[in-house]
Write a protein that holds these residues in place. Structure first.
Motif, PDB file in Angstrom:
ATOM      1  N   GLU A 133      -2.688  -6.935   2.857  1.00 59.55           N
ATOM      2  CA  GLU A 133      -1.588  -6.793   1.894  1.00 59.55           C
ATOM      3  C   GLU A 133      -2.060  -7.073   0.472  1.00 59.55           C
ATOM      4  N   VAL A 134      -2.882  -8.110   0.300  1.00 61.29           N
ATOM      5  CA  VAL A 134      -3.403  -8.439  -1.033  1.00 61.29           C
ATOM      6  C   VAL A 134      -4.297  -7.307  -1.532  1.00 61.29           C
ATOM      7  N   MET A 135      -5.161  -6.792  -0.677  1.00 62.71           N
ATOM      8  CA  MET A 135      -6.029  -5.686  -1.075  1.00 62.71           C
ATOM      9  C   MET A 135      -5.198  -4.469  -1.461  1.00 62.71           C
ATOM     10  N   ALA A 136      -4.176  -4.149  -0.666  1.00 64.37           N
ATOM     11  CA  ALA A 136      -3.326  -2.987  -0.954  1.00 64.37           C
ATOM     12  C   ALA A 136      -2.612  -3.142  -2.290  1.00 64.37           C
ATOM     13  N   SER A 137      -2.166  -4.356  -2.603  1.00 65.29           N
ATOM     14  CA  SER A 137      -1.487  -4.565  -3.888  1.00 65.29           C
ATOM     15  C   SER A 137      -2.456  -4.370  -5.049  1.00 65.29           C
ATOM     16  N   ARG A 138      -3.711  -4.764  -4.870  1.00 61.87           N
ATOM     17  CA  ARG A 138      -4.719  -4.546  -5.911  1.00 61.87           C
ATOM     18  C   ARG A 138      -5.010  -3.057  -6.086  1.00 61.87           C
ATOM     19  N   PHE A 139      -5.061  -2.325  -4.973  1.00 66.37           N
ATOM     20  CA  PHE A 139      -5.281  -0.880  -5.067  1.00 66.37           C
ATOM     21  C   PHE A 139      -4.114  -0.216  -5.788  1.00 66.37           C
ATOM     22  N   ASP A 140      -2.889  -0.681  -5.518  1.00 62.97           N
ATOM     23  CA  ASP A 140      -1.716  -0.136  -6.205  1.00 62.97           C
ATOM     24  C   ASP A 140      -1.806  -0.350  -7.711  1.00 62.97           C
ATOM     25  N   GLU A 141      -2.467  -1.444  -8.119  1.00 67.65           N
ATOM     26  CA  GLU A 141      -2.638  -1.746  -9.538  1.00 67.65           C
ATOM     27  C   GLU A 141      -3.849  -1.022 -10.137  1.00 67.65           C
ATOM     28  N   GLY A 142      -4.562  -0.271  -9.299  1.00 70.14           N
ATOM     29  CA  GLY A 142      -5.708   0.493  -9.779  1.00 70.14           C
ATOM     30  C   GLY A 142      -7.004  -0.291  -9.832  1.00 70.14           C
ATOM     31  N   GLU A 143      -7.059  -1.436  -9.161  1.00 74.40           N
ATOM     32  CA  GLU A 143      -8.254  -2.273  -9.187  1.00 74.40           C
ATOM     33  C   GLU A 143      -9.148  -2.011  -7.984  1.00 74.40           C
ATOM     34  N   ASN A 144     -10.437  -2.252  -8.156  1.00 74.38           N
ATOM     35  CA  ASN A 144     -11.386  -2.238  -7.050  1.00 74.38           C
ATOM     36  C   ASN A 144     -11.394  -3.620  -6.416  1.00 74.38           C
ATOM     37  N   VAL A 145     -11.770  -3.704  -5.140  1.00 74.95           N
ATOM     38  CA  VAL A 145     -11.842  -4.988  -4.447  1.00 74.95           C
ATOM     39  C   VAL A 145     -13.258  -5.170  -3.916  1.00 74.95           C
ATOM     40  N   SER A 146     -13.873  -6.278  -4.321  1.00 70.14           N
ATOM     41  CA  SER A 146     -15.231  -6.583  -3.895  1.00 70.14           C
ATOM     42  C   SER A 146     -15.191  -7.744  -2.906  1.00 70.14           C
ATOM     43  N   VAL A 147     -15.863  -7.572  -1.768  1.00 70.42           N
ATOM     44  CA  VAL A 147     -15.958  -8.619  -0.752  1.00 70.42           C
ATOM     45  C   VAL A 147     -17.420  -9.059  -0.712  1.00 70.42           C
ATOM     46  N   PRO A 148     -17.697 -10.308  -1.109  1.00 70.70           N
ATOM     47  CA  PRO A 148     -19.084 -10.776  -1.151  1.00 70.70           C
ATOM     48  C   PRO A 148     -19.791 -10.611   0.199  1.00 70.70           C
ATOM     49  N   ASN A 149     -21.040 -10.223   0.153  1.00 68.65           N
ATOM     50  CA  ASN A 149     -21.885 -10.011   1.330  1.00 68.65           C
ATOM     51  C   ASN A 149     -21.383  -8.918   2.265  1.00 68.65           C
ATOM     52  N   PHE A 150     -20.454  -8.093   1.788  1.00 68.36           N
ATOM     53  CA  PHE A 150     -19.937  -7.001   2.610  1.00 68.36           C
ATOM     54  C   PHE A 150     -19.965  -5.692   1.839  1.00 68.36           C
ATOM     55  N   GLY A 151     -19.252  -5.626   0.719  1.00 63.95           N
ATOM     56  CA  GLY A 151     -19.242  -4.399  -0.061  1.00 63.95           C
ATOM     57  C   GLY A 151     -18.060  -4.326  -1.008  1.00 63.95           C
ATOM     58  N   THR A 152     -17.882  -3.161  -1.593  1.00 68.62           N
ATOM     59  CA  THR A 152     -16.824  -2.938  -2.572  1.00 68.62           C
ATOM     60  C   THR A 152     -15.981  -1.739  -2.170  1.00 68.62           C
ATOM     61  N   PHE A 153     -14.675  -1.930  -2.227  1.00 64.80           N
ATOM     62  CA  PHE A 153     -13.722  -0.845  -2.022  1.00 64.80           C
ATOM     63  C   PHE A 153     -13.339  -0.340  -3.404  1.00 64.80           C
ATOM     64  N   GLU A 154     -13.632   0.926  -3.663  1.00 63.94           N
ATOM     65  CA  GLU A 154     -13.423   1.508  -4.988  1.00 63.94           C
ATOM     66  C   GLU A 154     -12.408   2.642  -4.930  1.00 63.94           C
ATOM     67  N   LEU A 155     -11.592   2.726  -5.971  1.00 68.13           N
ATOM     68  CA  LEU A 155     -10.692   3.864  -6.127  1.00 68.13           C
ATOM     69  C   LEU A 155     -11.429   4.917  -6.929  1.00 68.13           C
ATOM     70  N   LYS A 156     -11.415   6.149  -6.430  1.00 62.72           N
ATOM     71  CA  LYS A 156     -12.093   7.243  -7.131  1.00 62.72           C
ATOM     72  C   LYS A 156     -11.115   8.393  -7.332  1.00 62.72           C
ATOM     73  N   ASN A 157     -11.249   9.049  -8.464  1.00 64.36           N
ATOM     74  CA  ASN A 157     -10.425  10.222  -8.755  1.00 64.36           C
ATOM     75  C   ASN A 157     -11.136  11.468  -8.251  1.00 64.36           C
ATOM     76  N   ARG A 158     -10.449  12.239  -7.442  1.00 59.56           N
ATOM     77  CA  ARG A 158     -10.972  13.534  -7.003  1.00 59.56           C
ATOM     78  C   ARG A 158     -10.330  14.602  -7.876  1.00 59.56           C
ATOM     79  N   MET A 159     -11.143  15.429  -8.421  1.00 57.32           N
ATOM     80  CA  MET A 159     -10.651  16.507  -9.279  1.00 57.32           C
ATOM     81  C   MET A 159     -10.011  17.592  -8.420  1.00 57.32           C
ATOM     82  N   GLU A 160      -9.178  18.404  -9.052  1.00 58.55           N
ATOM     83  CA  GLU A 160      -8.619  19.521  -8.293  1.00 58.55           C
ATOM     84  C   GLU A 160      -9.740  20.505  -7.995  1.00 58.55           C
ATOM     85  N   ARG A 161      -9.603  21.179  -6.868  1.00 58.06           N
ATOM     86  CA  ARG A 161     -10.671  22.098  -6.466  1.00 58.06           C
ATOM     87  C   ARG A 161     -10.083  23.230  -5.638  1.00 58.06           C
TER      88      ARG A 161
END
Length: 95
Positions: A30-58
């Protein structure tokens, strides 16, 4: 590994009940989802980073009909593991 197996394993390792472990995991998500809703990336130490990326129209092509369609732009969630996890995956791939 499904959710039930994950919760069981995590509860065994942490010494909590499965019910409490499920609550903790839900809270983290839930905390991660709220951060994604705010447009933030979430980094988990020793695991990785969840990033929001914009996909262009194609333009994509339906292989069965050959029809061309426009796919609108969208935001997608991407995971980038830390280097140590990438290395472990490469080593297990070579075995």
């Amino acid at each position: 590994m499904n959710n039930k197996e994950y919760i069981y394993e995590l509860s065994q390792r942490c010494g909590y009940t499965q019910e409490n472990t499920q609550k903790y995991v839900r809270s983290v998500i839930e905390v991660m989802a709220s951060r994604f809703d705010e447009g933030e990336n979430v980094s988990v130490p020793n695991f990785g980073t969840f990033e929001l990326k914009n996909r262009m129209e194609r333009i994509v092509v339906n292989p069965s009909t050959g029809q061309r369609m426009m796919v609108p732009p969208k935001i997608v969630l991407n995971f980038k593991p830390v280097a140590s996890i990438k290395e472990k995956l490469r080593k297990s791939e070579n075995e």
